[in-house]
Motif scaffolding. Structure first.
Motif, short mmCIF file in Angstrom:
data_model
loop_
_atom_site.label_atom_id
_atom_site.label_comp_id
_atom_site.label_asym_id
_atom_site.label_seq_id
_atom_site.Cartn_x
_atom_site.Cartn_y
_atom_site.Cartn_z
N GLN A 1 0.85 -1.28 -0.25
CA GLN A 1 -0.03 0.28 0.09
C GLN A 1 0.96 1.76 -0.14
O GLN A 1 0.52 1.90 -0.82
N ALA A 2 1.84 1.32 1.20
CA ALA A 2 2.97 2.42 0.65
C ALA A 2 3.11 2.30 -0.65
O ALA A 2 3.46 4.29 -0.93
N ILE A 3 3.73 1.67 -1.16
CA ILE A 3 4.15 2.01 -2.35
C ILE A 3 3.38 2.54 -3.62
O ILE A 3 3.76 3.02 -4.36
N ARG A 4 2.35 1.86 -3.67
CA ARG A 4 1.11 2.57 -4.13
C ARG A 4 1.15 4.20 -4.07
O ARG A 4 0.20 5.08 -4.70
N LEU A 5 1.07 4.34 -2.96
CA LEU A 5 1.00 5.64 -2.10
C LEU A 5 2.14 6.71 -1.97
O LEU A 5 1.40 7.65 -2.81
N TRP A 6 2.89 5.86 -2.41
CA TRP A 6 4.23 7.31 -2.44
C TRP A 6 4.00 8.22 -3.35
O TRP A 6 4.53 8.94 -3.18
N PRO A 7 3.73 7.37 -4.77
CA PRO A 7 4.05 8.83 -5.85
C PRO A 7 2.65 10.18 -5.87
O PRO A 7 3.58 11.14 -5.72
N GLU A 8 1.90 9.72 -5.36
CA GLU A 8 0.66 10.84 -4.81
C GLU A 8 1.23 11.55 -2.96
O GLU A 8 0.87 12.66 -3.62
N LEU A 9 1.24 10.86 -2.27
CA LEU A 9 1.88 11.90 -1.45
C LEU A 9 3.04 12.72 -2.13
O LEU A 9 2.74 13.76 -0.99
N ASP A 10 3.42 11.81 -2.12
CA ASP A 10 5.39 13.42 -2.63
C ASP A 10 4.58 13.87 -3.51
O ASP A 10 4.96 15.58 -2.94
N ALA A 11 3.68 13.75 -4.40
CA ALA A 11 3.59 14.88 -5.27
C ALA A 11 2.65 16.05 -4.34
O ALA A 11 2.66 17.49 -4.41
N PHE A 12 1.68 15.43 -3.73
CA PHE A 12 1.14 16.56 -2.68
C PHE A 12 1.66 17.52 -1.21
O PHE A 12 1.17 18.39 -1.49
N PHE A 13 2.70 16.34 -1.37
CA PHE A 13 3.65 17.68 0.40
C PHE A 13 4.64 18.55 -0.48
O PHE A 13 4.99 19.61 -0.13
N ILE B 1 -7.05 24.38 4.87
CA ILE B 1 -7.46 23.50 5.51
C ILE B 1 -7.74 21.85 5.20
O ILE B 1 -7.51 20.87 5.34
N GLN B 2 -9.18 22.15 5.48
CA GLN B 2 -10.08 21.22 4.97
C GLN B 2 -9.77 21.39 4.34
O GLN B 2 -10.15 19.20 3.89
N ASN B 3 -9.67 21.76 2.44
CA ASN B 3 -9.35 21.14 1.31
C ASN B 3 -8.49 20.14 1.56
O ASN B 3 -7.93 18.84 0.38
N SER B 4 -7.57 20.49 1.86
CA SER B 4 -6.21 20.04 2.43
C SER B 4 -6.04 18.20 2.73
O SER B 4 -5.66 17.64 1.96
N PHE B 5 -7.34 18.52 3.94
CA PHE B 5 -7.25 17.35 4.69
C PHE B 5 -8.98 15.94 3.23
O PHE B 5 -7.99 14.91 3.26
N ASP B 6 -8.91 16.94 2.62
CA ASP B 6 -9.90 16.36 1.92
C ASP B 6 -9.27 15.65 0.80
O ASP B 6 -9.35 14.59 0.08
N ARG B 7 -7.87 16.34 0.25
CA ARG B 7 -7.53 15.73 -0.84
C ARG B 7 -6.22 14.90 -0.61
O ARG B 7 -6.32 13.46 -0.94
N LEU B 8 -6.39 14.95 0.60
CA LEU B 8 -4.96 14.23 1.45
C LEU B 8 -5.93 12.26 1.59
O LEU B 8 -5.76 11.18 1.52
N ASP B 9 -6.91 12.67 2.50
CA ASP B 9 -8.05 11.94 2.62
C ASP B 9 -7.97 11.11 1.10
O ASP B 9 -8.29 9.22 1.10
N LEU B 10 -8.20 11.25 0.30
CA LEU B 10 -8.53 10.79 -1.37
C LEU B 10 -7.19 10.22 -1.86
O LEU B 10 -7.66 8.93 -2.29
N ILE B 11 -6.44 11.04 -1.62
CA ILE B 11 -5.02 9.71 -2.11
C ILE B 11 -5.37 8.37 -1.34
O ILE B 11 -4.97 7.64 -1.64
N LEU B 12 -5.23 8.97 0.19
CA LEU B 12 -5.32 6.94 0.92
C LEU B 12 -6.61 6.51 0.63
O LEU B 12 -5.89 4.74 0.56
N ARG B 13 -7.79 6.61 -0.30
CA ARG B 13 -8.36 6.08 -0.35
C ARG B 13 -8.39 5.26 -2.01
O ARG B 13 -8.46 3.89 -2.09
N ARG B 14 -7.34 6.06 -3.22
CA ARG B 14 -6.91 5.82 -4.04
C ARG B 14 -6.26 4.63 -3.60
O ARG B 14 -6.22 3.36 -4.85
N ALA B 15 -5.07 4.22 -2.67
CA ALA B 15 -4.08 3.44 -2.86
C ALA B 15 -4.78 2.69 -2.19
O ALA B 15 -3.86 1.51 -2.26
N GLY B 16 -6.01 2.19 -1.85
CA GLY B 16 -6.44 1.12 -1.38
C GLY B 16 -6.75 0.42 -0.14
O GLY B 16 -6.66 -0.52 0.38
N GLY B 17 -6.63 1.39 0.89
CA GLY B 17 -5.85 1.65 2.28
C GLY B 17 -7.81 2.00 2.91
O GLY B 17 -7.71 2.42 1.77
#
Length: 447
Positions: free
Chosen positions: A404-416, A424-440
């Motif tokens: 899951q971490a390997i799938r998550l890493w490219p999007e998470l690195d771009a998010f940072f 703030i609210q929108n940032s958390f929404d996007r972070l939550d969406l990234i985690l969902r797409r990673a399959g977690g």
């Protein structure tokens, strides 16, 4: 108009028709010994030495010993001779005012942008005590920073004091400029301590820009100026921040850098006879830095907050060098910039795994804290196995968390690296969406 007349009257009352004069009786290393002024001088008073021939040499009273004072000159003492006259000037008053917003000043309150500048009506002590501990308010609300990573994983709240640790050329000044332009605050006060002269102009005109200067006061002392002036820069900028805090405003204080502040103090302390102890720094550097940091933070009930970011120049990414170690112990969090991240082109080059915000968990809701915890878990799993992954030694399916971490890493690195002016609210929404797409399993549920 009334305020200007009041200030003008104050300046006229302070004018003196005569000044005490002493004579040079010796030059010892980096200090000059002057007789005839011990009864009139105070530590920190200014001295102007008349060299013959040569231009006047400025300096400051460093020590008073018996019937002599010791002057620390602003530049090399070339041409100074026994018998040269030294004129004593009182400690210059530093009186910030509301009209300083949008201006660039030196540590003595003189304008650096070639425009006239009136001082405020009330002079402030440069080395002032912080508000009493029992009277200070708790940390305030979470503030939007304009950067996704600082809106979520490393949140900042009103009155928080954060350290920014980075080597040279890793993007420290650019990150500070981003915060100055976009972080939620009423006034921004920026201390450029020991900066190169060209960089001061570049920072103000191009990095910060006209939009950033609309709510900013820049206090600058360049690297060619004396150690006294460079050390004074941090105190002067903090005094400006305290002026606006006392008016009930929320202030963002940015210092670049505390390392140069400490180096300036080291020069002064060694000239005064203090022995180096902490890798060349004198013991007095610890209370010097902690006292500066304590002046930031929440104010009293009728005051605003000073939210502070203190940058530290760490040589060779050594987080255990004395200045970095002192600051980590007194601040409410630290942000570490990594050279490897910068070299592969991701800015800001924040090493999230090594960075901490001590405003958590109070700065986030239960669901937001759970999301942050899940993301940190994924980051930790990836970073521990990064070498093996890049070498092609890891087989998918061996560890579900690492998959899951390997799938998550490219999007998470771009998010940072992504700016987020929407909040703030929108940032958390996007972070939550990234985690969902990673399959977690998403840690943060939508209402």
């Amino acid at each position: 108009m009334t305020m200007n007349l009041k200030t003008l009257k104050t300046e006229i009352r302070k004018a003196r028709l005569s000044r005490p004069v002493g004579r040079v009786v010796g030059v010892h290393g980096g200090s000059i010994r002057i007789s005839g002024l011990a009864q009139d001088a105070h530590i920190g008073d200014h001295l102007v030495l008349r060299r013959d021939p040569g231009t006047p040499l400025g300096g400051e009273v460093l020590q008073i010993d018996g019937d002599c004072v010791y002057m620390l000159p602003d530049s090399a003492a070339d041409g100074v001779a026994i018998g040269d006259r030294a004129v004593l000037h009182a400690i210059p008053a530093f009186a910030p005012g509301d009209n300083w917003i949008g201006r660039v000043v030196d540590p003595y309150g003189r304008p650096l942008d070639s425009k006239p500048l009136m001082p405020g009506p009330v002079a402030r002590n440069l080395v002032a005590p912080p508000p009493p501990a029992v009277d200070r308010r708790p940390l305030g609300e979470r503030v939007a920073t304009g950067l996704s990573v600082l809106n979520t994983i490393l949140p900042v709240v009103q009155g928080q004091r954060v350290g920014l640790f980075a080597g040279s050329g890793v993007g420290k000044s650019s990150l500070l400029a981003d915060l100055a332009r976009n972080m939620q605050a009423d006034v921004v006060v920026i201390a450029l301590i020991g900066e190169r002269g060209r960089e001061v102009n570049h920072f103000v005109d191009h990095v910060l820009g006209p939009e950033g200067m609309k709510r900013a006061v820049v206090v600058a002392a360049t690297s060619d100026q004396s150690a006294l002036t460079r050390r004074r820069c941090a105190w002067a900028a903090m005094s400006v921040a305290e002026h606006f805090r006392d008016l009930g405003l929320n202030v963002l204080f940015l210092a670049d850098s505390v390392t140069r502040f400490a180096e300036a103090h080291r020069e002064i302390a060694v000239s005064g006879g203090e022995a180096p102890a902490l890798r060349g720094y004198p013991p007095s550097v610890t209370p010097l830095i902690t006292a500066l940091c304590e002046r930031a933070g929440p104010g009293r009930a009728d005051q605003g907050h000073i939210t502070a970011v203190f940058s530290v120049l760490v040589a060779g990414s050594d987080m255990d060098e004395p200045i970095a170690d002192i600051l980590r112990g007194v601040l409410d969090g630290h942000i570490v910039l990594d050279r490897d991240i910068a070299e592969r082109g991701r800015f800001p080059a924040i090493d999230v795994g090594r960075s901490v915000s001590r405003s958590l968990p109070g700065a986030a809701s239960e669901s937001e804290n759970a999301l942050i915890q899940d993301v940190r878990k994924m980051l930790g799993a990836y970073e521990q196995s990064e070498v093996m992954i890049k070498a092609g030694l890891y087989s998918e399916g061996s560890d579900p968390t690492l998959d899951q971490a390997i799938r998550l890493w490219p999007e998470l690195d771009a998010f940072f690296a992504k700016p987020d002016p929407t909040g703030i609210q929108n940032s958390f929404d996007r972070l939550d969406l990234i985690l969902r797409r990673a399959g977690g399993t998403p840690a943060r549920r939508k209402p």
